[in-house]
Design an enzyme around this catalytic site. Structure first.
Site, PDB file in Angstrom:
ATOM      1  N   ARG A   1     -11.915   4.034 -13.810  1.00 22.94           N
ATOM      2  CA  ARG A   1     -10.774   4.809 -14.305  1.00 22.94           C
ATOM      3  C   ARG A   1     -10.603   6.159 -13.588  1.00 22.94           C
ATOM      4  NH1 ARG A   1     -12.431   2.431 -19.377  1.00 22.94           N
ATOM      5  NH2 ARG A   1     -10.863   0.879 -19.995  1.00 22.94           N
TER       6      ARG A   1
ATOM      7  N   LYS B   1      -0.218   9.956  -3.133  1.00 23.14           N
ATOM      8  CA  LYS B   1       0.329   8.608  -3.230  1.00 23.14           C
ATOM      9  C   LYS B   1      -0.686   7.619  -2.670  1.00 23.14           C
ATOM     10  CE  LYS B   1       5.362   9.146  -3.203  1.00 23.14           C
ATOM     11  NZ  LYS B   1       6.608   8.801  -2.482  1.00 23.14           N
TER      12      LYS B   1
ATOM     13  N   GLU C   1       6.934  10.442  12.079  1.00 23.69           N
ATOM     14  CA  GLU C   1       6.823  11.324  10.912  1.00 23.69           C
ATOM     15  C   GLU C   1       7.051  12.788  11.283  1.00 23.69           C
ATOM     16  OE1 GLU C   1       6.603  10.935   7.759  1.00 23.69           O
ATOM     17  OE2 GLU C   1       6.260   8.784   7.580  1.00 23.69           O
TER      18      GLU C   1
ATOM     19  N   LYS D   1       5.198  19.493   3.589  1.00 22.49           N
ATOM     20  CA  LYS D   1       4.910  18.470   2.583  1.00 22.49           C
ATOM     21  C   LYS D   1       4.209  19.068   1.377  1.00 22.49           C
ATOM     22  CE  LYS D   1       3.501  13.894   1.472  1.00 22.49           C
ATOM     23  NZ  LYS D   1       3.192  12.528   1.897  1.00 22.49           N
TER      24      LYS D   1
ATOM     25  N   GLU E   1       7.570  12.721  -8.072  1.00 21.44           N
ATOM     26  CA  GLU E   1       8.883  12.295  -7.602  1.00 21.44           C
ATOM     27  C   GLU E   1       9.843  12.027  -8.774  1.00 21.44           C
ATOM     28  OE1 GLU E   1      10.408   8.835  -4.624  1.00 21.44           O
ATOM     29  OE2 GLU E   1       8.592   9.874  -4.003  1.00 21.44           O
TER      30      GLU E   1
ATOM     31  N   ARG F   1      10.833  15.595  -4.245  1.00 22.86           N
ATOM     32  CA  ARG F   1       9.897  14.853  -3.403  1.00 22.86           C
ATOM     33  C   ARG F   1      10.555  13.651  -2.746  1.00 22.86           C
ATOM     34  NH1 ARG F   1       3.514  13.356  -4.511  1.00 22.86           N
ATOM     35  NH2 ARG F   1       3.220  12.263  -2.541  1.00 22.86           N
TER      36      ARG F   1
ATOM     37  N   ASN G   1      11.301  10.828   1.700  1.00 25.49           N
ATOM     38  CA  ASN G   1      11.587   9.437   2.050  1.00 25.49           C
ATOM     39  C   ASN G   1      12.657   9.311   3.126  1.00 25.49           C
ATOM     40  OD1 ASN G   1       9.778   8.096   0.212  1.00 25.49           O
ATOM     41  ND2 ASN G   1      11.136   8.743  -1.444  1.00 25.49           N
TER      42      ASN G   1
ATOM     43  N   HIS H   1      12.888   6.306   5.404  1.00 20.50           N
ATOM     44  CA  HIS H   1      11.987   5.276   4.882  1.00 20.50           C
ATOM     45  C   HIS H   1      12.716   4.115   4.209  1.00 20.50           C
ATOM     46  CE1 HIS H   1       9.020   8.283   5.789  1.00 20.50           C
ATOM     47  NE2 HIS H   1       8.041   7.560   5.302  1.00 20.50           N
TER      48      HIS H   1
ATOM     49  N   HIS I   1      11.073   1.256   5.951  1.00 13.64           N
ATOM     50  CA  HIS I   1      10.099   0.392   5.277  1.00 13.64           C
ATOM     51  C   HIS I   1      10.518  -1.078   5.367  1.00 13.64           C
ATOM     52  CE1 HIS I   1       7.647   3.212   2.425  1.00 13.64           C
ATOM     53  NE2 HIS I   1       7.116   3.100   3.624  1.00 13.64           N
TER      54      HIS I   1
ATOM     55  N   HIS J   1       4.106   2.135  11.164  1.00 11.53           N
ATOM     56  CA  HIS J   1       4.900   2.899  10.207  1.00 11.53           C
ATOM     57  C   HIS J   1       5.765   3.947  10.908  1.00 11.53           C
ATOM     58  CE1 HIS J   1       5.953   4.854   6.431  1.00 11.53           C
ATOM     59  NE2 HIS J   1       5.567   6.010   6.950  1.00 11.53           N
TER      60      HIS J   1
END
Length: 521
Positions: free
Chosen positions: A281, A303, A345, A389, A399, A404, A408, A411, A415, A425
């Site tokens: 956990r 993330k 990026e 960032k 987000e 935030r 993206n 993306h 993606h 990527h």
């Protein structure tokens, strides 16, 4: 210790500074008061001769830095933007930027006569705030003051100062969970151990490619109790690999007081971070990124995820690291294609942040293909991208507000291309940036020439630049499983110009129509 508060008009620098100094038993200094000691009120001096005001302000700041001591300094809104003031503050202590929306600042400011800035038009004030924002983002940490009390902001500042702890790093400001992002040229045992605190066991998780180059050095410098290596590549960022790594860590005896060192690029960071978020956990994780993409993006912000057959990163969790430690020496072992992909990026960050970062990335472009020694411009581009960032994550960790979501950019379609083609990527994000320019022009938001400018930038760094081949029906179908989709609409990041992007809602059929029409001979 010197703590400097910078930020726009009415961000609360004086009020927060006074309260912070009182809490810490430090001396408080308002830089404007130091200038006023020369006999002329600041508002009057600024109105009469702003250049002279800036000269006196810089001199007062230099005197404060030279005096040292435990001092909290509240600066004027333009102090950080003048000359080398910001560099001197960063070198002398911890610089915290207090962030405030323009409308909130105007409400807080009160009497227009007391603020020379308020004599300007609303458009001029907004333009000045936008111009200064990239400068404020170069602070060690940014604290959002909107909808927070002075006491809440003071606690946020105190937490960020503690996370900074003299590391000269960027801090992701998340209250008690704030953490530094350190950029250096080695694996620093001391900072890793300080940030982790007392732990029972430490596990190194990496992939076969990174292990070949860096496993021995990391094991020697950071002394993990166990090392787990899994096959390299996006095809292995799966639930099966997640289960394999988790089982090995459990077998090695990790408990809730243990920690993971995630050594590698975005795949390692995502997968090892997800293991950390869910094992027992949740246990601590330190991100040790080894690629450009991971350093400026994937390792920051918490993330974590694995891929499924339906798409990228659809199963995951937000789980903030204790530390992100970038060892720039690892970039020397990147394959050429990975070096180039990192610029996808970097160009994204530049489009979001503004011209100064764009210029730094552009000056770094010759390194993309041959590699070799890191140019100073690339070091600047990396640190500026990290700061951007960190600022965004501090304002919108999960987000939820739309802030935030700006990260993206490129993306949505990127993606989809990445999932369908298996390209890297950063390569796919670069194509997504070209598509974003195209969609923005179709919506009447951007000049059509922006697409050519971005495509040329990709060419200079050896990246694919023509998305037409990839805009197939299969790729467009993948937009329907995008995480940013809400019903039949998708939150799309549009670009007006470098440094000016915005979130727009586009019906998926409309987005498909734009992309298909642009791709029709």
């Amino acid at each position: 210790m010197l703590t400097f508060l910078i930020g726009f008009m009415a961000a609360g620098k004086t009020s927060v500074g006074q309260a912070l100094a009182a809490q810490n038993g430090a001396r408080f200094v308002d830089l404007d008061d130091e200038v006023a000691k020369l006999g002329e009120p600041v508002a009057q001096l600024v109105a009469r001769d702003e250049a002279e005001f800036r000269r006196r302000e810089a001199a007062a700041l230099a005197a404060l830095i030279a005096s040292g001591g435990d001092v909290v300094v509240a600066t004027g809104g333009g102090a950080a933007a003048f000359g080398d003031n910001l560099e001197r503050m960063r070198a002398a202590g911890c610089v915290i930027a207090l962030d405030v929306d323009v409308e909130t600042a105007k409400r807080r400011a009160g009497d227009p006569a007391s603020r020379p800035l308020l004599q300007r038009s609303a458009e001029a004030i907004a333009a000045l705030a936008a111009a200064r924002a990239p400068i404020y983002r170069r602070a060690h940490a940014i604290i959002d003051t909107n909808r927070r009390t002075i006491g809440e902001v003071v606690e946020q500042v105190a937490d960020a100062v503690r996370a900074h702890a003299g590391t000269a790093s960027t801090v992701v400001a998340l209250g008690a969970r704030s953490y530094p992002v350190v950029v250096g040229t080695r694996f620093d045992r001391e900072i890793v151990h300080v940030r982790l605190g007392a732990v029972t066991k430490v596990a190194l998780v990496t992939d076969t490619n990174v292990a070949h180059h860096w496993r021995a050095e990391v094991e020697r410098e950071l002394v993990p109790d166990v090392t787990v290596v899994f096959p390299a590549g996006e095809p292995y960022k799966t639930l099966a690999t997640y289960e394999h790594v988790s089982d090995q860590l459990i077998a090695a005896g990790l408990d809730r007081s243990s920690a993971i060192l995630a050594l590698g690029g975005g795949v390692v960071g995502d997968l090892a971070g997800f293991v950390a978020a869910t094992l027992l956990r949740g246990i601590s994780v330190v991100q040790l990124p080894t690629t450009l993409v991971a350093m400026v993006d994937a390792s920051i912000g918490g993330k974590t995820a694995v891929d499924t057959a339906a798409g990228k990163n659809l199963i995951g969790a937000f789980w903030q690291p204790k530390l992100v430690a970038c060892n720039l020496a690892t970039l020397a072992t990147l394959p050429q294609r990975e070096r180039r992909a990192g610029f996808g990026e970097l160009w994204k960050s530049a489009l979001l942040d503004g011209q100064a970062l764009w210029d730094a990335v552009d000056r770094s472009a010759p390194w993309a293909t041959p590699g070799g020694d890191l140019p100073d411009a690339l070091h600047e581009a990396i640190t500026r991208s990290i700061a951007f960032k960190a600022a965004i994550v501090g304002r919108d960790e999960h987000e939820r507000t739309g802030v935030r979501a700006m990260l993206n950019l490129g993306h949505t379609v990127g993606h989809a291309i990445e999932s369908h083609t298996g390209m890297l990527h950063g390569e796919a994000v670069g194509l997504g940036l070209v598509v974003a320019c195209r969609v923005s022009a179709a919506l009447g938001l951007a000049d059509p020439t922006l697409e050519r400018r971005v495509a040329d930038a990709l060419i200079r760094t050896g990246l694919p630049h023509d998305p037409n081949t990839y805009l197939t029906d299969d790729v467009l179908a993948r937009l329907h499983v995008d995480k940013k989709r809400v019903g039949d609409r998708v939150r799309f990041i549009a670009i007006r110009e470098v440094g000016a992007c915005e979130l727009v809602d586009i019906p998926l059929p409309e987005l498909g129509r734009i992309l298909r029409s642009a791709n029709t001979p």
